[in-house]
Design a protein around this motif. Structure first.
Motif, PDB file in Angstrom:
ATOM      1  N   ALA A  14      49.585  47.860  26.908  1.00  0.00           N
ATOM      2  CA  ALA A  14      48.575  47.936  25.851  1.00  0.00           C
ATOM      3  C   ALA A  14      47.599  46.767  25.982  1.00  0.00           C
ATOM      4  CB  ALA A  14      49.252  47.917  24.484  1.00  0.00           C
ATOM      5  N   HIS A  15      46.302  47.053  25.824  1.00  0.00           N
ATOM      6  CA  HIS A  15      45.303  46.014  26.059  1.00  0.00           C
ATOM      7  C   HIS A  15      45.480  44.828  25.116  1.00  0.00           C
ATOM      8  CE1 HIS A  15      43.382  48.230  22.753  1.00  0.00           C
ATOM      9  NE2 HIS A  15      42.697  47.144  22.512  1.00  0.00           N
ATOM     10  N   VAL A  16      46.010  45.062  23.904  1.00  0.00           N
ATOM     11  CA  VAL A  16      46.224  43.950  22.970  1.00  0.00           C
ATOM     12  C   VAL A  16      47.300  43.004  23.496  1.00  0.00           C
ATOM     13  CG1 VAL A  16      45.396  45.165  20.926  1.00  0.00           C
ATOM     14  CG2 VAL A  16      47.783  45.407  21.618  1.00  0.00           C
ATOM     15  N   ASP A  17      48.328  43.571  24.160  1.00  0.00           N
ATOM     16  CA  ASP A  17      49.387  42.731  24.718  1.00  0.00           C
ATOM     17  C   ASP A  17      48.881  41.943  25.924  1.00  0.00           C
ATOM     18  OD1 ASP A  17      51.189  43.693  22.825  1.00  0.00           O
ATOM     19  OD2 ASP A  17      51.763  45.392  24.087  1.00  0.00           O
ATOM     20  N   ALA A  18      48.099  42.612  26.781  1.00  0.00           N
ATOM     21  CA  ALA A  18      47.531  41.908  27.932  1.00  0.00           C
ATOM     22  C   ALA A  18      46.601  40.783  27.469  1.00  0.00           C
ATOM     23  CB  ALA A  18      46.775  42.891  28.821  1.00  0.00           C
ATOM     24  N   PHE A  19      45.790  41.065  26.457  1.00  0.00           N
ATOM     25  CA  PHE A  19      44.881  40.039  25.938  1.00  0.00           C
ATOM     26  C   PHE A  19      45.651  38.863  25.341  1.00  0.00           C
ATOM     27  CE2 PHE A  19      42.712  38.296  22.185  1.00  0.00           C
ATOM     28  CZ  PHE A  19      41.684  37.630  22.832  1.00  0.00           C
ATOM     29  N   ALA A  20      46.739  39.150  24.633  1.00  0.00           N
ATOM     30  CA  ALA A  20      47.540  38.078  24.026  1.00  0.00           C
ATOM     31  C   ALA A  20      48.067  37.127  25.100  1.00  0.00           C
ATOM     32  CB  ALA A  20      48.684  38.673  23.221  1.00  0.00           C
ATOM     33  N   GLN A  21      48.498  37.680  26.227  1.00  0.00           N
ATOM     34  CA  GLN A  21      48.983  36.835  27.316  1.00  0.00           C
ATOM     35  C   GLN A  21      47.856  35.992  27.909  1.00  0.00           C
ATOM     36  OE1 GLN A  21      51.385  38.895  30.264  1.00  0.00           O
ATOM     37  NE2 GLN A  21      52.107  40.342  28.735  1.00  0.00           N
ATOM     38  N   VAL A  22      46.698  36.601  28.070  1.00  0.00           N
ATOM     39  CA  VAL A  22      45.547  35.875  28.623  1.00  0.00           C
ATOM     40  C   VAL A  22      45.132  34.743  27.678  1.00  0.00           C
ATOM     41  CG1 VAL A  22      43.122  36.047  29.293  1.00  0.00           C
ATOM     42  CG2 VAL A  22      44.732  37.852  29.938  1.00  0.00           C
ATOM     43  N   LEU A  23      45.040  35.046  26.387  1.00  0.00           N
ATOM     44  CA  LEU A  23      44.618  34.035  25.408  1.00  0.00           C
ATOM     45  C   LEU A  23      45.607  32.872  25.362  1.00  0.00           C
ATOM     46  CD1 LEU A  23      42.687  33.137  23.167  1.00  0.00           C
ATOM     47  CD2 LEU A  23      44.074  34.453  21.552  1.00  0.00           C
ATOM     48  N   THR A  24      46.896  33.180  25.372  1.00  0.00           N
ATOM     49  CA  THR A  24      47.911  32.129  25.343  1.00  0.00           C
ATOM     50  C   THR A  24      47.770  31.202  26.540  1.00  0.00           C
ATOM     51  OG1 THR A  24      49.469  33.557  24.164  1.00  0.00           O
ATOM     52  CG2 THR A  24      50.391  31.657  25.320  1.00  0.00           C
ATOM     53  N   TYR A  25      47.512  31.799  27.710  1.00  0.00           N
ATOM     54  CA  TYR A  25      47.371  30.973  28.914  1.00  0.00           C
ATOM     55  C   TYR A  25      46.110  30.120  28.865  1.00  0.00           C
ATOM     56  CZ  TYR A  25      46.690  29.607  33.749  1.00  0.00           C
ATOM     57  OH  TYR A  25      46.472  28.885  34.891  1.00  0.00           O
ATOM     58  N   VAL A  26      45.001  30.704  28.431  1.00  0.00           N
ATOM     59  CA  VAL A  26      43.736  29.966  28.395  1.00  0.00           C
ATOM     60  C   VAL A  26      43.802  28.802  27.408  1.00  0.00           C
ATOM     61  CG1 VAL A  26      41.293  30.164  27.747  1.00  0.00           C
ATOM     62  CG2 VAL A  26      42.344  31.902  29.193  1.00  0.00           C
ATOM     63  N   LEU A  27      44.568  28.974  26.335  1.00  0.00           N
ATOM     64  CA  LEU A  27      44.709  27.902  25.346  1.00  0.00           C
ATOM     65  C   LEU A  27      45.695  26.827  25.795  1.00  0.00           C
ATOM     66  CD1 LEU A  27      44.693  29.852  21.962  1.00  0.00           C
ATOM     67  CD2 LEU A  27      42.824  28.592  23.038  1.00  0.00           C
ATOM     68  N   SER A  28      46.493  27.130  26.819  1.00  0.00           N
ATOM     69  CA  SER A  28      47.441  26.136  27.328  1.00  0.00           C
ATOM     70  C   SER A  28      46.686  25.058  28.102  1.00  0.00           C
ATOM     71  CB  SER A  28      48.477  26.795  28.227  1.00  0.00           C
ATOM     72  OG  SER A  28      47.882  27.275  29.419  1.00  0.00           O
ATOM     73  N   ARG A  29      47.339  23.925  28.260  1.00  0.00           N
ATOM     74  CA  ARG A  29      46.715  22.810  28.956  1.00  0.00           C
ATOM     75  C   ARG A  29      47.549  22.425  30.167  1.00  0.00           C
ATOM     76  NH1 ARG A  29      45.314  18.747  23.924  1.00  0.00           N
ATOM     77  NH2 ARG A  29      43.524  19.863  23.105  1.00  0.00           N
ATOM     78  N   GLN A  30      46.876  22.024  31.209  1.00  0.00           N
ATOM     79  CA  GLN A  30      47.578  21.551  32.387  1.00  0.00           C
ATOM     80  C   GLN A  30      48.201  20.189  32.101  1.00  0.00           C
ATOM     81  OE1 GLN A  30      44.808  21.563  35.630  1.00  0.00           O
ATOM     82  NE2 GLN A  30      44.446  23.761  35.533  1.00  0.00           N
ATOM     83  N   ARG A  31      49.264  19.896  32.850  1.00  0.00           N
ATOM     84  CA  ARG A  31      49.957  18.624  32.646  1.00  0.00           C
ATOM     85  C   ARG A  31      48.992  17.457  32.867  1.00  0.00           C
ATOM     86  NH1 ARG A  31      55.169  17.291  32.323  1.00  0.00           N
ATOM     87  NH2 ARG A  31      55.782  19.413  32.872  1.00  0.00           N
ATOM     88  N   SER A  32      49.019  16.525  31.941  1.00  0.00           N
ATOM     89  CA  SER A  32      48.109  15.391  32.001  1.00  0.00           C
ATOM     90  C   SER A  32      48.764  14.229  32.753  1.00  0.00           C
ATOM     91  CB  SER A  32      47.742  14.935  30.585  1.00  0.00           C
ATOM     92  OG  SER A  32      46.993  13.745  30.625  1.00  0.00           O
ATOM     93  N   ALA A  33      47.938  13.484  33.486  1.00  0.00           N
ATOM     94  CA  ALA A  33      48.417  12.289  34.181  1.00  0.00           C
ATOM     95  C   ALA A  33      48.383  11.064  33.278  1.00  0.00           C
ATOM     96  CB  ALA A  33      47.557  12.042  35.421  1.00  0.00           C
ATOM     97  N   ALA A  34      47.957  11.246  32.030  1.00  0.00           N
ATOM     98  CA  ALA A  34      47.861  10.123  31.105  1.00  0.00           C
ATOM     99  C   ALA A  34      49.257   9.619  30.735  1.00  0.00           C
ATOM    100  CB  ALA A  34      47.115  10.556  29.837  1.00  0.00           C
ATOM    101  N   PRO A  35      49.405   8.295  30.529  1.00  0.00           N
ATOM    102  CA  PRO A  35      50.704   7.773  30.076  1.00  0.00           C
ATOM    103  C   PRO A  35      51.059   8.354  28.719  1.00  0.00           C
ATOM    104  CG  PRO A  35      48.981   6.088  29.922  1.00  0.00           C
ATOM    105  CD  PRO A  35      48.387   7.237  30.664  1.00  0.00           C
ATOM    106  N   HIS A  36      52.329   8.648  28.541  1.00  0.00           N
ATOM    107  CA  HIS A  36      52.751   9.304  27.304  1.00  0.00           C
ATOM    108  C   HIS A  36      54.105   8.764  26.866  1.00  0.00           C
ATOM    109  CE1 HIS A  36      53.575  12.316  24.295  1.00  0.00           C
ATOM    110  NE2 HIS A  36      54.651  12.714  24.944  1.00  0.00           N
ATOM    111  N   THR A  37      54.183   8.325  25.641  1.00  0.00           N
ATOM    112  CA  THR A  37      55.453   7.873  25.062  1.00  0.00           C
ATOM    113  C   THR A  37      55.893   8.902  24.043  1.00  0.00           C
ATOM    114  OG1 THR A  37      54.763   5.563  25.318  1.00  0.00           O
ATOM    115  CG2 THR A  37      56.624   6.006  23.865  1.00  0.00           C
ATOM    116  N   PRO A  38      56.970   9.648  24.317  1.00  0.00           N
ATOM    117  CA  PRO A  38      57.396  10.708  23.398  1.00  0.00           C
ATOM    118  C   PRO A  38      57.788  10.148  22.030  1.00  0.00           C
ATOM    119  CG  PRO A  38      58.482  10.913  25.536  1.00  0.00           C
ATOM    120  CD  PRO A  38      57.814   9.582  25.521  1.00  0.00           C
ATOM    121  N   ARG A  39      57.329  10.821  20.998  1.00  0.00           N
ATOM    122  CA  ARG A  39      57.695  10.471  19.623  1.00  0.00           C
ATOM    123  C   ARG A  39      58.042  11.791  18.921  1.00  0.00           C
ATOM    124  NH1 ARG A  39      52.912   8.608  20.733  1.00  0.00           N
ATOM    125  NH2 ARG A  39      51.911   9.917  19.154  1.00  0.00           N
TER     126      ARG A  39
END
Length: 473
Positions: free
Chosen positions: A245-270
């Motif tokens: 269904a096109h709505v399901d395919a679109f949902a997968q595309v939108l989720t991926y586009v909103l995701s971010r690639q791993r950042s090389a910035a220093p990160h301290t988990p909180r």
């Protein structure tokens, strides 16, 4: 300061501020654009970039064979993320000298030279609307050579989506394609009918509807380039099944586009863990702290440790703990802030549970400059929580917890059914407000095997938070 003899102490609020405002990513974006665009005046170029509403705009390529739904998904995607939809025909609508030169080739049914085509794409993407809002390129590029030329020109996508489906499905879709002459939207007589009867009545067959043999040849041409394109964009590629269904395919595309690639910035988990009594906060915090070498802070245990020493703060809270009364919030916050300010927490990161218990405490923690980078709500029904706690017992010799009856085991008075019910009611009275206070918090089902819960929780912690959709109101 010599960091080899004494660790360099960086105030925790500096890292928190940098992460909150994306300082590291901003610097990375500015430097990348400087190297790619090579402006004559770098300072003025950076000033103009910083004047934009956002330096982080969508840069998406949507690829796929004929009739895979690229046009429909590209339009919906642009509506959601606010980007500019770019097609090959849009690029040729300009009135520039380059466009007129390209049209001379199309009028003679000749292919536009690659160098000229790349310049046309560059020209379109350099316009103000694309620079400010980002872009979605539909069916561009068509070959690996074209993709490499785009990279040399500094046009690099952050997300590449490739749709795929069986040839039989694509042929059937292509033959059943219908166009709304008013809006230009694409529909299908079987796969995607319009919801409005008025729209359904005015649908027309495309003027350029081609035969099944031609469609098959076009698909073969696409397949010859598809694998090479996948290798070219393998670091930012997502393949989506278009045979759904096109709505399901679109949902997968939108989720991926909103995701971010791993950042090389220093990160301290909180990390802050919430959950009803019996949801396993202590166990999950222990597992997280052990694997990622974080400081595990249980607020209740911290208060007991402070009360056990002979400090003035310990003497202050000891009467509250001995009588079972709640320690005042300002005192708890003072103890917690002192612990979170220590070098191990600021350098390694921390996982906190048992605080905050309500929105007032959450606001006080945030005002103290100790806002979390991840918040998790462990979800469980009252029935499961009551069963876990009332049937649980402790080995008085080892201190280990078990979920069975044994002559050496003893029950914790706090785990009587009446006491558990009381604690559950208190938790549920605040959880809605806390979830509203932490809108980007993730929710994990806690009524599973503890290691399954940990795997699910871990998957939500290691990735970056998704982008927030722009306000389209």
């Amino acid at each position: 300061m010599d960091a080899t003899t004494k660790p360099l102490r960086i105030p925790p609020e500096m890292a928190t501020y940098a992460e909150k405002h994306g300082i590291f990513d901003l610097i990375q974006t500015l430097v990348r654009n400087l190297v790619i665009d090579k402006p004559a005046d770098p300072i003025q170029y950076l000033i103009e970039m910083l004047k934009r509403e956002s330096t982080e705009v969508p840069k998406v390529m949507l690829l796929g064979p004929p009739a895979s739904g690229k046009r429909t998904i590209a339009k919906k995607l642009c509506e959601h993320i606010g980007a500019i939809h770019i097609t090959a025909s849009d690029i040729l609508k300009d009135t520039s000298v380059l466009t007129r030169a390209a049209l001379e080739f199309t009028e003679k049914n000749q292919e536009i030279p690659r160098d000229l085509w790349i310049k046309l794409i560059q020209q379109r993407l350099s316009k103000v609307d694309c620079v400010r809002r980002g872009w979605v390129l539909e069916a561009i590029p068509k070959s690996r050579e074209e993709a490499l030329c785009l990279q040399e020109a500094g046009i690099a996508p952050e997300h590449v989506v490739m749709l795929q489906a069986p040839k039989s499905v694509l042929i059937e879709r292509s033959l059943g394609k219908r166009i709304d002459p008013v809006t230009g939207d694409v529909y299908h007589v079987t796969f995607m009918c319009p919801e409005s009867a008025e729209v359904a009545q005015r649908l027309e067959k495309p003027q350029d509807l081609i035969s099944e043999d031609v469609i098959f040849l076009q698909m073969q041409a696409y397949q010859r380039e598809a694998h090479a394109l996948q290798r070219t964009y393998q670091n930012c590629l997502k393949i989506v099944d278009a045979d759904q269904a096109h709505v399901d395919a679109f949902a997968q595309v939108l989720t991926y586009v909103l995701s971010r690639q791993r950042s090389a910035a220093p990160h301290t988990p909180r990390i802050i863990l919430f959950g009803p009594p019996g949801s396993g906060k202590s166990l999950q915090a222990t597992l997280i702290a052990k694997k990622y070498e974080l400081v595990n802070i249980c607020c209740g245990e911290l208060l007991k440790a402070v009360a056990a020493d002979e400090s003035s703060m310990g003497e202050l809270i000891k009467p509250f703990l001995e009588s079972g009364r709640q320690v005042p919030d300002n005192v708890v916050l003072q103890i917690l802030v002192e612990r979170l300010s220590r070098l191990d927490c600021t350098s390694q990161g921390w996982v906190l549970h048992g605080f905050p218990r309500d929105v007032e405490q959450a606001e006080a923690l945030q005002e103290s400059k100790f806002s979390p980078s991840r918040v998790v709500f462990l979800e469980m029904t009252d029935g499961v929580a009551i069963e876990r706690l009332t049937l649980g017992a402790i080995d008085p010799v080892t201190g280990e917890r078990y979920h069975s009856l044994h002559q050496q085991l003893q029950c914790n008075p706090r785990h009587s059914e009446a006491e558990v019910q009381k604690r559950l009611q208190e938790y549920w009275s605040h959880v809605d407000a806390l979830q509203a206070f932490y809108p980007q918090a993730v929710r994990v089902r806690a009524d599973q095997d503890p290691h399954t819960v940990f795997e699910c929780l871990e998957s939500r912690l290691v990735g970056r938070l998704p982008k927030v959709l722009p306000d389209r109101a």
